[in-house]
Design an enzyme around this catalytic site. Structure first.
Site, PDB file in Angstrom:
ATOM      1  N   SER A   1     -11.531  52.945  47.628  1.00 23.47           N
ATOM      2  CA  SER A   1     -12.646  53.346  47.207  1.00 23.47           C
ATOM      3  C   SER A   1     -12.762  53.837  45.687  1.00 23.47           C
ATOM      4  O   SER A   1     -11.505  54.214  45.117  1.00 23.47           O
ATOM      5  CB  SER A   1     -13.371  54.458  47.890  1.00 23.47           C
ATOM      6  OG  SER A   1     -12.577  55.592  47.848  1.00 23.47           O
TER       7      SER A   1
ATOM      8  N   GLY B   1     -15.285  48.507  47.847  1.00 22.68           N
ATOM      9  CA  GLY B   1     -14.387  49.958  47.120  1.00 22.68           C
ATOM     10  C   GLY B   1     -14.613  49.860  45.501  1.00 22.68           C
ATOM     11  O   GLY B   1     -14.186  50.382  44.751  1.00 22.68           O
TER      12      GLY B   1
ATOM     13  N   GLU C   1     -17.249  43.436  50.310  1.00 26.44           N
ATOM     14  CA  GLU C   1     -18.161  44.213  50.874  1.00 26.44           C
ATOM     15  C   GLU C   1     -18.399  45.484  50.117  1.00 26.44           C
ATOM     16  O   GLU C   1     -18.138  46.665  50.410  1.00 26.44           O
ATOM     17  CB  GLU C   1     -17.390  44.711  52.269  1.00 26.44           C
ATOM     18  CG  GLU C   1     -17.321  43.766  53.192  1.00 26.44           C
ATOM     19  CD  GLU C   1     -16.354  44.136  54.210  1.00 26.44           C
ATOM     20  OE1 GLU C   1     -16.183  43.522  55.346  1.00 26.44           O
ATOM     21  OE2 GLU C   1     -15.592  45.220  54.082  1.00 26.44           O
TER      22      GLU C   1
ATOM     23  N   ARG D   1     -19.881  64.954  49.313  1.00 28.91           N
ATOM     24  CA  ARG D   1     -18.814  64.198  48.638  1.00 28.91           C
ATOM     25  C   ARG D   1     -18.078  65.271  47.541  1.00 28.91           C
ATOM     26  O   ARG D   1     -16.847  65.107  47.831  1.00 28.91           O
ATOM     27  CB  ARG D   1     -19.192  63.068  47.967  1.00 28.91           C
ATOM     28  CG  ARG D   1     -19.667  61.880  48.761  1.00 28.91           C
ATOM     29  CD  ARG D   1     -19.993  60.672  48.198  1.00 28.91           C
ATOM     30  NE  ARG D   1     -18.848  59.977  47.493  1.00 28.91           N
ATOM     31  CZ  ARG D   1     -18.427  60.231  46.182  1.00 28.91           C
ATOM     32  NH1 ARG D   1     -19.318  60.652  45.496  1.00 28.91           N
ATOM     33  NH2 ARG D   1     -17.282  59.706  45.863  1.00 28.91           N
TER      34      ARG D   1
ATOM     35  N   TYR E   1     -14.113  65.705  49.161  1.00 31.56           N
ATOM     36  CA  TYR E   1     -13.130  65.294  48.351  1.00 31.56           C
ATOM     37  C   TYR E   1     -13.177  65.380  46.909  1.00 31.56           C
ATOM     38  O   TYR E   1     -12.859  64.674  46.000  1.00 31.56           O
ATOM     39  CB  TYR E   1     -12.554  63.782  48.509  1.00 31.56           C
ATOM     40  CG  TYR E   1     -13.682  62.936  49.201  1.00 31.56           C
ATOM     41  CD1 TYR E   1     -13.941  62.620  50.368  1.00 31.56           C
ATOM     42  CD2 TYR E   1     -14.845  62.399  48.182  1.00 31.56           C
ATOM     43  CE1 TYR E   1     -14.569  61.616  50.877  1.00 31.56           C
ATOM     44  CE2 TYR E   1     -15.761  61.611  48.641  1.00 31.56           C
ATOM     45  CZ  TYR E   1     -15.680  61.204  50.138  1.00 31.56           C
ATOM     46  OH  TYR E   1     -16.713  60.370  50.257  1.00 31.56           O
TER      47      TYR E   1
ATOM     48  N   CYS F   1     -24.151  78.381  53.615  1.00 30.01           N
ATOM     49  CA  CYS F   1     -23.166  79.501  53.429  1.00 30.01           C
ATOM     50  C   CYS F   1     -21.739  79.013  53.453  1.00 30.01           C
ATOM     51  O   CYS F   1     -20.948  79.156  54.645  1.00 30.01           O
ATOM     52  CB  CYS F   1     -23.457  80.179  54.934  1.00 30.01           C
ATOM     53  SG  CYS F   1     -25.115  81.054  54.832  1.00 30.01           S
TER      54      CYS F   1
ATOM     55  N   TYR G   1     -23.275  57.170  50.339  1.00 30.77           N
ATOM     56  CA  TYR G   1     -22.383  58.463  51.214  1.00 30.77           C
ATOM     57  C   TYR G   1     -23.263  59.674  50.907  1.00 30.77           C
ATOM     58  O   TYR G   1     -22.557  60.702  51.019  1.00 30.77           O
ATOM     59  CB  TYR G   1     -20.936  58.451  50.852  1.00 30.77           C
ATOM     60  CG  TYR G   1     -20.664  57.073  51.078  1.00 30.77           C
ATOM     61  CD1 TYR G   1     -20.304  56.368  52.305  1.00 30.77           C
ATOM     62  CD2 TYR G   1     -20.232  56.225  49.848  1.00 30.77           C
ATOM     63  CE1 TYR G   1     -19.952  55.150  52.481  1.00 30.77           C
ATOM     64  CE2 TYR G   1     -19.682  54.799  50.129  1.00 30.77           C
ATOM     65  CZ  TYR G   1     -19.601  54.393  51.441  1.00 30.77           C
ATOM     66  OH  TYR G   1     -18.950  53.111  51.582  1.00 30.77           O
TER      67      TYR G   1
HETATM   68  C1  LIG Z   1     -14.160  48.195  55.530  1.00 28.83           C
HETATM   69  C2  LIG Z   1     -14.966  48.635  54.303  1.00 28.83           C
HETATM   70  N1  LIG Z   1     -15.622  47.909  53.630  1.00 28.83           N
HETATM   71  C3  LIG Z   1     -16.363  48.119  52.594  1.00 28.83           C
HETATM   72  C4  LIG Z   1     -16.494  49.341  52.348  1.00 28.83           C
HETATM   73  C5  LIG Z   1     -17.478  50.149  51.198  1.00 28.83           C
HETATM   74  O1  LIG Z   1     -16.721  50.655  50.363  1.00 28.83           O
HETATM   75  P1  LIG Z   1     -17.500  51.118  48.965  1.00 28.83           P
HETATM   76  O2  LIG Z   1     -18.765  51.611  49.482  1.00 28.83           O
HETATM   77  O3  LIG Z   1     -16.807  51.992  48.292  1.00 28.83           O
HETATM   78  O4  LIG Z   1     -17.946  49.579  48.280  1.00 28.83           O
HETATM   79  C6  LIG Z   1     -15.750  50.415  53.187  1.00 28.83           C
HETATM   80  C7  LIG Z   1     -15.814  51.720  52.727  1.00 28.83           C
HETATM   81  O5  LIG Z   1     -15.310  52.667  53.491  1.00 28.83           O
HETATM   82  C8  LIG Z   1     -14.883  49.699  54.152  1.00 28.83           C
HETATM   83  O6  LIG Z   1     -14.137  50.818  55.009  1.00 28.83           O
END
Ligand SMILES: Cc1ncc(COP(=O)(O)O)c(C=O)c1O
Length: 474
Positions: A251, A289, A331, A371, A375, A402, A432
């Site tokens: 990511s 990512g 994705e 977030r 992390y 709290c 997120y």
């Molecule tokens: C399989 C898969 N595809 C796509 C994503 C999307 O990642 P991002 O929102 O960082 O583009 C994730 C995020 O965890 C994932 O696990």
């Protein structure tokens, strides 16, 4: 005034907006308040309350369009490796070839977002029965949905098969058996599957590790041979249609090096499958990512730059292996929704810790954005309801929970006159944020509004204490 961390410079103008951090239609107008899509944020806060997630809809649509132009839309021809845009309307039937760009719904999903994704010609990645239900209820063509998950239940798989989702990304040997049984029980059904690979590449921000990260729950190892065994198993099941491979390496990635190495390893397996089974698999999904700007330190690549780098690497590997270039999918989640949204908070208390920093407490916190606490993610912030003449002070924006780790923005320069009642905006919270929101401390989750054409509409309503009590059946 205390110095900030090394990377954080004292701003010359604490009211200035750094464009890369903000949705395209956010400006600071003459009256001093931020506006989004022509509407003042103080008016939005008065009408919808705070905390409030605000989506700049035109900005999100433009990001969808940029990814579609770079990687191809849903329904693009298999042979189209030119990156031509898919039509936003031509493929409402679902079309024979989903893919190109799957918006990763885990970043933020609601029915309005599904509709935007569908209208913009993208496909959709879901990873649970709940996400699938949202997608289907909003009318996403099932053929343009891909289902993910390392532990999909039999019910989730069966629902996906019955709905006719376009791709199921198979993640384990157990799942191959489960899915085969489901398909066998439905004569004439042959689900299209991708196999999720673990390619030994882990990427986060500017770094990637090329020889590690087999030790994780997702996918089947290429190096360890599990992937090849899974391929044998799927090909042996004539009820499953193996279309290709999937890999997701991490990511918040800013360059294409990790994707290029992943592509090399995946193409290696494609060639091995051709040599062993005489089958040329036509699809390759390199996951999401892609990084976005959370602070002025971040310089994200454009979708066009990412696509050029990834396509060149895939083409070179395929040429070396004498393979036809597979249809490429990606994705992106964060890169589409993250920068298109910001969160609006109301300042409640301001506390100076002499010689160190000033704590600015707002009316949300780790329940609407986990977030930073989870992390250590970095964010920025600005006073949103007015222009301030004051000098910058080093501030930490914290929530109302709290937990001393309830930090939203660890280090930011805010005007020294920041006071209770001020509105504070945190950009880059679309991904997120709401999707990982919780009811910690029984704090109701904020509303999400979408702003477009000088109109604001609620797309997810604010939770109430009655909603919380309704689940608590005593
Ligand atoms: C399989 C898969 N595809 C796509 C994503 C999307 O990642 P991002 O929102 O960082 O583009 C994730 C995020 O965890 C994932 O696990």
């Amino acid at each position: 005034m205390s110095p900030g961390p090394e990377w954080l410079r004292v701003p010359e103008d604490v009211n200035a907006l750094v464009p890369v951090l903000w949705p395209a239609h956010v400006t600071r107008a003459g009256h001093g308040a931020l506006t989004v899509g022509g509407l003042r944020v103080d008016d939005l806060a008065a009408e919808f309350g705070t905390p409030l997630y605000v989506l700049d809809e035109a900005d999100m649509r433009a990001r969808c369009g940029a990814f579609r132009a770079a990687f191809g839309g849903a329904g693009s021809a298999t042979a189209d490796q030119s990156g031509g845009a898919g039509s936003a309307t031509a493929d409402q039937s679902g079309g024979p070839e989903p893919g190109g760009v799957y918006y990763a719904g885990k970043a933020f999903l609601c029915r309005a977002v599904v509709k935007i994704i569908a209208e913009e010609g993208l496909s959709l990645d879901v990873c649970s029965g709940g996400e699938l239900a949202v997608a289907l209820s909003a009318g996403m063509p099932p053929a343009r949905i891909g289902l993910h998950g390392n532990n999909k239940s039999v019910e989730e798989l069966a629902r996906a098969v019955d709905a006719g989702v376009g791709r199921i990304v198979v993640d384990s040997l157990d799942e191959i058996e489960r899915l085969s049984a489901i398909a066998r029980a439905r004569p004439g059904t042959r689900p299209a599957v991708l196999l999720r690979l673990t390619v030994g590449v882990e990427a986060h921000t500017h770094e990637f590790i090329a020889t590690a990260h087999e030790d994780q729950k997702f996918g089947l190892s290429v190096a360890g041979g599990a992937a090849a065994r899974a391929v044998d198993k799927i090909i042996g099941e004539d009820v499953l249609d193996l279309r290709g491979f999937h890999s997701h390496i991490g990511s918040q990635i800013f360059d294409t090096g990790g994707f290029e190495l992943a592509a090399r390893r995946v193409v290696g397996l494609l060639a091995a499958v051709r040599d062993t089974h005489g089958v040329t698999l036509p699809e390759l999904d390199l996951g999401g990512g892609f990084g976005i700007a959370y602070t002025t330190q971040d310089r994200p690549a454009t979708p066009a730059e990412l696509a050029a780098g990834i396509r060149a690497a895939v083409a070179a590997e395929c040429a070396a292996a004498r393979l036809a270039v597979p249809r490429l999918s990606v994705e992106p989640g964060r890169a589409i929704i993250g920068p298109a949204m910001f969160t609006l908070y109301r300042v409640g208390t301001v506390k100076e810790v002499a010689g160190l920093r000033t704590y600015v407490s707002v009316d949300g916190g780790m329940s609407d954005n986990i977030r930073s606490a989870l992390y250590g993610a970095a964010y920025s912030a600005t006073v949103a309801g007015r222009r301030s003449p004051a000098a910058p002070m080093l501030a930490r924006v914290v929530g109302k929970h709290c937990e001393s780790g309830d930090i939203l923005v660890k280090d930011e320069f805010l005007p020294a006159d920041t006071r209770p009642g001020d509105l504070l905006a945190v950009p880059g919270t679309g991904a997120y944020g709401r999707s990982m929101a919780s009811n910690y401390n029984h704090v109701p989750r904020p509303a999400v509004i979408a702003v477009a054409d000088r109109r604001a509409r609620v797309i997810v309503r604010r939770e109430t204490e009655d909603d919380l009590l309704a689940l608590d059946v005593g």
